[in-house]
Scaffold this motif. Structure first.
Motif, PDB file in Angstrom:
ATOM      1  N   GLY A  15       0.886  -1.296   0.028  1.00  0.00           N
ATOM      2  CA  GLY A  15       0.040  -0.068  -0.081  1.00  0.00           C
ATOM      3  C   GLY A  15       0.941   1.247   0.013  1.00  0.00           C
ATOM      4  O   GLY A  15       2.076   1.249  -0.372  1.00  0.00           O
ATOM      5  N   ASP A  16       0.041   2.278   0.341  1.00  0.00           N
ATOM      6  CA  ASP A  16       0.705   3.728   0.242  1.00  0.00           C
ATOM      7  C   ASP A  16       1.269   3.912   1.838  1.00  0.00           C
ATOM      8  O   ASP A  16       0.232   4.118   2.648  1.00  0.00           O
ATOM      9  N   ILE A  17       2.430   4.241   2.100  1.00  0.00           N
ATOM     10  CA  ILE A  17       2.820   4.697   3.397  1.00  0.00           C
ATOM     11  C   ILE A  17       2.235   5.687   3.809  1.00  0.00           C
ATOM     12  O   ILE A  17       2.151   5.874   5.162  1.00  0.00           O
ATOM     13  N   THR A  18       1.519   6.840   3.034  1.00  0.00           N
ATOM     14  CA  THR A  18       1.174   8.062   3.534  1.00  0.00           C
ATOM     15  C   THR A  18      -0.440   7.607   4.351  1.00  0.00           C
ATOM     16  O   THR A  18      -0.732   8.626   4.983  1.00  0.00           O
ATOM     17  N   ALA A  29      14.441   9.835   1.994  1.00  0.00           N
ATOM     18  CA  ALA A  29      14.678  11.311   1.254  1.00  0.00           C
ATOM     19  C   ALA A  29      16.232  11.423   0.466  1.00  0.00           C
ATOM     20  O   ALA A  29      16.670  10.478   0.330  1.00  0.00           O
ATOM     21  N   ASN A  30      16.295  12.794   0.166  1.00  0.00           N
ATOM     22  CA  ASN A  30      17.675  12.947  -0.200  1.00  0.00           C
ATOM     23  C   ASN A  30      18.460  13.759   0.447  1.00  0.00           C
ATOM     24  O   ASN A  30      18.059  14.252   1.414  1.00  0.00           O
ATOM     25  N   THR A  31      19.782  14.202   0.105  1.00  0.00           N
ATOM     26  CA  THR A  31      20.587  14.818   0.912  1.00  0.00           C
ATOM     27  C   THR A  31      20.181  16.267   1.512  1.00  0.00           C
ATOM     28  O   THR A  31      20.434  16.826   2.582  1.00  0.00           O
ATOM     29  N   GLY A  36      11.259  15.574  -2.747  1.00  0.00           N
ATOM     30  CA  GLY A  36      11.804  15.089  -4.138  1.00  0.00           C
ATOM     31  C   GLY A  36      10.598  13.995  -4.509  1.00  0.00           C
ATOM     32  O   GLY A  36       9.406  14.543  -4.699  1.00  0.00           O
ATOM     33  N   GLY A  37      11.001  12.915  -5.609  1.00  0.00           N
ATOM     34  CA  GLY A  37      10.146  12.216  -6.174  1.00  0.00           C
ATOM     35  C   GLY A  37       9.822  11.076  -5.184  1.00  0.00           C
ATOM     36  O   GLY A  37       9.883  10.953  -4.014  1.00  0.00           O
ATOM     37  N   GLY A  38       9.141  10.022  -5.799  1.00  0.00           N
ATOM     38  CA  GLY A  38       8.943   8.537  -5.086  1.00  0.00           C
ATOM     39  C   GLY A  38       8.297   8.982  -3.569  1.00  0.00           C
ATOM     40  O   GLY A  38       7.365   9.834  -3.656  1.00  0.00           O
ATOM     41  N   VAL A  39       8.444   8.053  -3.008  1.00  0.00           N
ATOM     42  CA  VAL A  39       7.884   8.143  -1.687  1.00  0.00           C
ATOM     43  C   VAL A  39       8.099   9.517  -0.729  1.00  0.00           C
ATOM     44  O   VAL A  39       7.352   9.831  -0.128  1.00  0.00           O
ATOM     45  N   ASP A  40       9.142  10.228  -1.080  1.00  0.00           N
ATOM     46  CA  ASP A  40       9.431  11.397  -0.452  1.00  0.00           C
ATOM     47  C   ASP A  40       8.482  12.535  -1.065  1.00  0.00           C
ATOM     48  O   ASP A  40       7.829  13.203  -0.195  1.00  0.00           O
ATOM     49  N   GLY A  41       8.172  12.205  -2.422  1.00  0.00           N
ATOM     50  CA  GLY A  41       7.188  13.471  -2.834  1.00  0.00           C
ATOM     51  C   GLY A  41       5.850  13.046  -2.250  1.00  0.00           C
ATOM     52  O   GLY A  41       5.175  14.171  -1.952  1.00  0.00           O
ATOM     53  N   ILE A 124      13.519   1.428   1.546  1.00  0.00           N
ATOM     54  CA  ILE A 124      14.514   2.411   1.188  1.00  0.00           C
ATOM     55  C   ILE A 124      15.646   2.168  -0.002  1.00  0.00           C
ATOM     56  O   ILE A 124      16.141   1.090  -0.295  1.00  0.00           O
ATOM     57  N   SER A 125      15.809   3.005  -0.737  1.00  0.00           N
ATOM     58  CA  SER A 125      16.664   3.138  -1.727  1.00  0.00           C
ATOM     59  C   SER A 125      16.572   2.225  -3.111  1.00  0.00           C
ATOM     60  O   SER A 125      17.287   2.151  -4.045  1.00  0.00           O
ATOM     61  N   THR A 126      15.386   1.544  -3.120  1.00  0.00           N
ATOM     62  CA  THR A 126      15.406   0.347  -4.136  1.00  0.00           C
ATOM     63  C   THR A 126      14.165   1.257  -5.215  1.00  0.00           C
ATOM     64  O   THR A 126      13.929   0.508  -6.093  1.00  0.00           O
ATOM     65  N   GLY A 127      14.085   2.542  -5.158  1.00  0.00           N
ATOM     66  CA  GLY A 127      13.211   3.064  -6.266  1.00  0.00           C
ATOM     67  C   GLY A 127      14.449   3.897  -7.146  1.00  0.00           C
ATOM     68  O   GLY A 127      15.402   3.254  -7.822  1.00  0.00           O
ATOM     69  N   ILE A 128      14.277   5.158  -6.994  1.00  0.00           N
ATOM     70  CA  ILE A 128      15.279   5.990  -7.938  1.00  0.00           C
ATOM     71  C   ILE A 128      16.708   5.618  -7.552  1.00  0.00           C
ATOM     72  O   ILE A 128      17.497   5.835  -8.423  1.00  0.00           O
ATOM     73  N   TYR A 129      16.943   5.335  -6.303  1.00  0.00           N
ATOM     74  CA  TYR A 129      18.359   5.074  -5.951  1.00  0.00           C
ATOM     75  C   TYR A 129      18.930   3.690  -6.366  1.00  0.00           C
ATOM     76  O   TYR A 129      19.998   3.553  -6.399  1.00  0.00           O
ATOM     77  N   GLY A 130      18.145   2.895  -7.136  1.00  0.00           N
ATOM     78  CA  GLY A 130      18.476   1.669  -7.897  1.00  0.00           C
ATOM     79  C   GLY A 130      19.091   0.557  -6.917  1.00  0.00           C
ATOM     80  O   GLY A 130      19.557  -0.383  -7.448  1.00  0.00           O
ATOM     81  N   LEU A 160       5.039  -2.181   1.074  1.00  0.00           N
ATOM     82  CA  LEU A 160       5.562  -2.062  -0.246  1.00  0.00           C
ATOM     83  C   LEU A 160       4.613  -1.617  -1.307  1.00  0.00           C
ATOM     84  O   LEU A 160       3.311  -1.849  -1.250  1.00  0.00           O
ATOM     85  N   PHE A 161       5.070  -0.749  -2.289  1.00  0.00           N
ATOM     86  CA  PHE A 161       4.060  -0.077  -3.152  1.00  0.00           C
ATOM     87  C   PHE A 161       4.302  -0.408  -4.373  1.00  0.00           C
ATOM     88  O   PHE A 161       3.738  -0.467  -5.401  1.00  0.00           O
ATOM     89  N   SER A 162       5.687  -1.476  -4.634  1.00  0.00           N
ATOM     90  CA  SER A 162       5.924  -1.623  -5.885  1.00  0.00           C
ATOM     91  C   SER A 162       5.095  -2.684  -6.767  1.00  0.00           C
ATOM     92  O   SER A 162       4.104  -3.069  -6.348  1.00  0.00           O
TER      93      SER A 162
HETATM   94  N1  AR6 Z   1       4.208   4.338  -0.180  1.00  0.00           N
HETATM   95  C1  AR6 Z   1       5.174   3.219  -0.286  1.00  0.00           C
HETATM   96  N2  AR6 Z   1       6.236   3.110  -0.909  1.00  0.00           N
HETATM   97  C2  AR6 Z   1       6.417   4.028  -1.731  1.00  0.00           C
HETATM   98  C3  AR6 Z   1       5.424   5.093  -2.089  1.00  0.00           C
HETATM   99  C4  AR6 Z   1       4.465   5.489  -1.287  1.00  0.00           C
HETATM  100  N3  AR6 Z   1       3.547   6.118  -1.688  1.00  0.00           N
HETATM  101  N4  AR6 Z   1       6.022   5.762  -3.371  1.00  0.00           N
HETATM  102  C5  AR6 Z   1       6.887   5.146  -3.575  1.00  0.00           C
HETATM  103  N5  AR6 Z   1       7.399   3.934  -2.746  1.00  0.00           N
HETATM  104  P1  AR6 Z   1      11.971   5.951  -3.844  1.00  0.00           P
HETATM  105  P2  AR6 Z   1      14.875   5.949  -3.185  1.00  0.00           P
HETATM  106  C6  AR6 Z   1       8.292   3.058  -2.974  1.00  0.00           C
HETATM  107  O1  AR6 Z   1      12.457   6.203  -5.456  1.00  0.00           O
HETATM  108  O2  AR6 Z   1      15.123   4.863  -4.068  1.00  0.00           O
HETATM  109  C7  AR6 Z   1      13.185  10.762  -4.035  1.00  0.00           C
HETATM  110  O3  AR6 Z   1      13.196  11.548  -5.089  1.00  0.00           O
HETATM  111  C8  AR6 Z   1       8.975   2.717  -4.244  1.00  0.00           C
HETATM  112  O4  AR6 Z   1       8.270   1.803  -5.084  1.00  0.00           O
HETATM  113  O5  AR6 Z   1      11.054   6.873  -3.232  1.00  0.00           O
HETATM  114  O6  AR6 Z   1      15.568   5.776  -1.656  1.00  0.00           O
HETATM  115  C9  AR6 Z   1      14.096  11.365  -2.811  1.00  0.00           C
HETATM  116  O7  AR6 Z   1      13.969  12.570  -2.646  1.00  0.00           O
HETATM  117  C10 AR6 Z   1      10.231   2.330  -3.942  1.00  0.00           C
HETATM  118  O8  AR6 Z   1      10.286   0.598  -3.496  1.00  0.00           O
HETATM  119  O9  AR6 Z   1      13.423   6.173  -2.777  1.00  0.00           O
HETATM  120  C11 AR6 Z   1      15.574  11.002  -3.327  1.00  0.00           C
HETATM  121  O10 AR6 Z   1      15.964  11.693  -4.375  1.00  0.00           O
HETATM  122  C12 AR6 Z   1      10.472   2.783  -2.429  1.00  0.00           C
HETATM  123  O11 AR6 Z   1       9.422   3.573  -2.183  1.00  0.00           O
HETATM  124  C13 AR6 Z   1      15.246   9.530  -3.981  1.00  0.00           C
HETATM  125  O12 AR6 Z   1      14.031   9.464  -4.445  1.00  0.00           O
HETATM  126  C14 AR6 Z   1      11.739   3.672  -2.654  1.00  0.00           C
HETATM  127  O13 AR6 Z   1      11.963   4.550  -3.839  1.00  0.00           O
HETATM  128  C15 AR6 Z   1      15.521   8.631  -2.983  1.00  0.00           C
HETATM  129  O14 AR6 Z   1      15.355   7.320  -3.714  1.00  0.00           O
END
Ligand code: AR6
Length: 182
Positions: A15-18, A29-31, A36-41, A124-130, A160-162
């Protein structure tokens, strides 16, 4: 999927962590800590401007990899957001597993310090951070397990959102590890 280990209940949730109602939620988050994007956004969007305001006023220097910074939860049900900076994946050449462990361990201990009884983690780290999900999943669960027993944390949610296949991978990995601990 849920299991109780050393009196703490661990659950894997899709689901959605929010939307989580735990005392604390972790933000990947980022530094800069400026959103940012992803979960941070998603957290900043759903939580509203007070989260960013506290980041700006309290943490002008942002956050280092593996570090933690705590803010209010704004409009979210969670009282606190514990922001952490996970490592960017460089094919494992830059100590990424240890840095990811630090993020999980430091956020867990910070949640204990502020008196949270429950905490929700994104992956953590498995989205944009690869960071590959298959490598990150056991680190997430093993690190949290290594923090138990806890005097304050009674519930841990891995949210888990993926997409489905990633989710199944992670659930499979976590399930195996759990079996070995129970
Ligand atoms: N609820 C739960 N999980 C989520 C949600 C959500 N609403 N949205 C995304 N995820 P990422 P990172 C999952 O990219 O890799 C940001 O721009 C997503 O599917 O959010 O640590 C920051 O500002 C993935 O499995 O975080 C940094 O620049 C996981 O959250 C950068 O991304 C993490 O993906 C950090 O990258």
């Amino acid at each position: 999927m849920e299991i109780v280990i050393k009196k703490t209940q661990l659950s894997i949730i899709q689901g959605d962590i929010t939307l989580e109602e735990t005392d604390a939620i972790v933000n990947a988050a980022n530094t800069t800590l400026r959103g940012g994007g992803g979960v941070d956004g998603a957290i900043h969007r759903a939580g509203g401007p007070t989260i960013l305001e506290e980041c700006v006023t309290k943490y002008p220097q942002g956050c280092e990899t593996g570090g933690v910074r705590t803010t209010n939860g704004g409009l979210l049900k969670a009282k606190w957001i514990i922001h952490t900076l996970g490592p960017i994946w460089h094919r494992g050449s830059q100590n990424e597993p240890v840095l990811l462990e630090n993020s999980y361990r430091n956020t867990f201990h910070q949640a204990e310090r502020i008196g949270a009884t429950s905490i929700s983690y994104p992956s953590i780290s498995t989205g944009i951070y690869g960071f590959p999900m298959q490598k990150a999943a056991p680190i997430a669960i093993e690190t949290v397990l290594s923090c138990l027993p806890s005097n304050s944390i009674q519930e841990v949610h891995f949210v888990l959102f993926s997409n489905r296949s990633e989710r199944l991978t992670q659930i499979g990995q976590l399930g195996t590890i759990w079996k070995n601990h129970s």
